[in-house]
Design a protein around this motif. Sequence first.
Motif, PDB file in Angstrom:
ATOM      1  N   ARG A   1     112.626  -3.169  19.692  1.00  0.00           N
ATOM      2  CA  ARG A   1     111.672  -3.677  18.697  1.00  0.00           C
ATOM      3  C   ARG A   1     110.659  -2.611  18.317  1.00  0.00           C
ATOM      4  NH1 ARG A   1     112.148  -7.891  22.453  1.00  0.00           N
ATOM      5  NH2 ARG A   1     110.242  -7.194  23.487  1.00  0.00           N
ATOM      6  N   ARG A   2     110.566  -2.323  17.037  1.00  0.00           N
ATOM      7  CA  ARG A   2     109.646  -1.291  16.567  1.00  0.00           C
ATOM      8  C   ARG A   2     108.208  -1.587  16.947  1.00  0.00           C
ATOM      9  NH1 ARG A   2     110.940  -1.295  10.350  1.00  0.00           N
ATOM     10  NH2 ARG A   2     111.221  -3.483  10.870  1.00  0.00           N
ATOM     11  N   ASN A   3     107.828  -2.850  16.911  1.00  0.00           N
ATOM     12  CA  ASN A   3     106.435  -3.206  17.159  1.00  0.00           C
ATOM     13  C   ASN A   3     106.015  -2.998  18.608  1.00  0.00           C
ATOM     14  OD1 ASN A   3     106.144  -3.881  14.501  1.00  0.00           O
ATOM     15  ND2 ASN A   3     106.353  -6.081  14.812  1.00  0.00           N
ATOM     16  N   ASP A   4     106.964  -2.754  19.492  1.00  0.00           N
ATOM     17  CA  ASP A   4     106.626  -2.527  20.899  1.00  0.00           C
ATOM     18  C   ASP A   4     106.174  -1.098  21.159  1.00  0.00           C
ATOM     19  OD1 ASP A   4     109.198  -4.725  22.324  1.00  0.00           O
ATOM     20  OD2 ASP A   4     107.199  -5.127  21.485  1.00  0.00           O
ATOM     21  N   TYR A   5     106.285  -0.245  20.143  1.00  0.00           N
ATOM     22  CA  TYR A   5     105.971   1.176  20.319  1.00  0.00           C
ATOM     23  C   TYR A   5     104.649   1.511  19.638  1.00  0.00           C
ATOM     24  CZ  TYR A   5     110.712   1.487  22.011  1.00  0.00           C
ATOM     25  OH  TYR A   5     111.853   1.310  22.747  1.00  0.00           O
ATOM     26  N   ASN A   6     103.814   2.237  20.382  1.00  0.00           N
ATOM     27  CA  ASN A   6     102.477   2.540  19.887  1.00  0.00           C
ATOM     28  C   ASN A   6     102.382   3.887  19.183  1.00  0.00           C
ATOM     29  OD1 ASN A   6     102.181   1.384  23.017  1.00  0.00           O
ATOM     30  ND2 ASN A   6     101.068   0.233  21.457  1.00  0.00           N
ATOM     31  N   TYR A   7     103.262   4.798  19.561  1.00  0.00           N
ATOM     32  CA  TYR A   7     103.159   6.176  19.076  1.00  0.00           C
ATOM     33  C   TYR A   7     104.473   6.566  18.419  1.00  0.00           C
ATOM     34  CZ  TYR A   7      99.406   5.902  22.453  1.00  0.00           C
ATOM     35  OH  TYR A   7      98.309   5.501  23.155  1.00  0.00           O
ATOM     36  N   TRP A   8     104.337   7.262  17.292  1.00  0.00           N
ATOM     37  CA  TRP A   8     105.496   7.667  16.509  1.00  0.00           C
ATOM     38  C   TRP A   8     105.381   9.123  16.091  1.00  0.00           C
ATOM     39  CZ3 TRP A   8     109.655   4.506  15.170  1.00  0.00           C
ATOM     40  CH2 TRP A   8     109.532   3.157  15.532  1.00  0.00           C
ATOM     41  N   GLY A   9     106.518   9.775  16.031  1.00  0.00           N
ATOM     42  CA  GLY A   9     106.561  11.108  15.462  1.00  0.00           C
ATOM     43  C   GLY A   9     106.729  11.041  13.953  1.00  0.00           C
ATOM     44  N   GLN A  10     106.815  12.223  13.331  1.00  0.00           N
ATOM     45  CA  GLN A  10     106.916  12.307  11.874  1.00  0.00           C
ATOM     46  C   GLN A  10     108.360  12.244  11.380  1.00  0.00           C
ATOM     47  OE1 GLN A  10     104.221  12.288   9.700  1.00  0.00           O
ATOM     48  NE2 GLN A  10     103.298  11.688  11.646  1.00  0.00           N
ATOM     49  N   GLY A  11     109.310  12.402  12.277  1.00  0.00           N
ATOM     50  CA  GLY A  11     110.707  12.287  11.892  1.00  0.00           C
ATOM     51  C   GLY A  11     111.372  13.623  11.626  1.00  0.00           C
ATOM     52  N   THR A  12     112.689  13.638  11.769  1.00  0.00           N
ATOM     53  CA  THR A  12     113.490  14.805  11.461  1.00  0.00           C
ATOM     54  C   THR A  12     114.731  14.347  10.703  1.00  0.00           C
ATOM     55  OG1 THR A  12     114.533  16.793  12.404  1.00  0.00           O
ATOM     56  CG2 THR A  12     114.723  14.768  13.694  1.00  0.00           C
TER      57      THR A  12
END
Length: 123
Positions: A106-117
């Motif tokens: 679940r995406r909402n369970d994650y607090n920190y995200w990178g910018q993507g590759t």
Amino acid sequence: QVQLVESGGTLVRAGDSLRLSCAASGRTCSSYAVGWFRQAPGKEREFVSVISWRGNTAYADSMKGRFTISRDNAKNTVYLQMNSLKHEDTAVYYCAAAYLGSGTSRRNDYNYWGQGTQVTVSS
């Protein structure tokens, strides 16, 4: 707080392999569940794989047997090894972290995200 930076995305041909890296800074990633998600143009961001802070792993059904997630605590980095790539694997790949996370899709369970590759697989 943890900062995440993805790398390794590039243009490859169908059937090729590629390894993505998610480098963490600020906090040790060994205390975090780290997940990989991807988003193709015009589509929602979807779950790819996760490694929990305990080291348990999980994969989306379409990635099982082709993708492998791993962690190098000494380098504070999580990897996503992708084999037998298909054109439909083309997407921006993001890593995300959740402190002491059990490893969910679940995406909402994650607090920190990178910018993507960006990963592009030519057919």
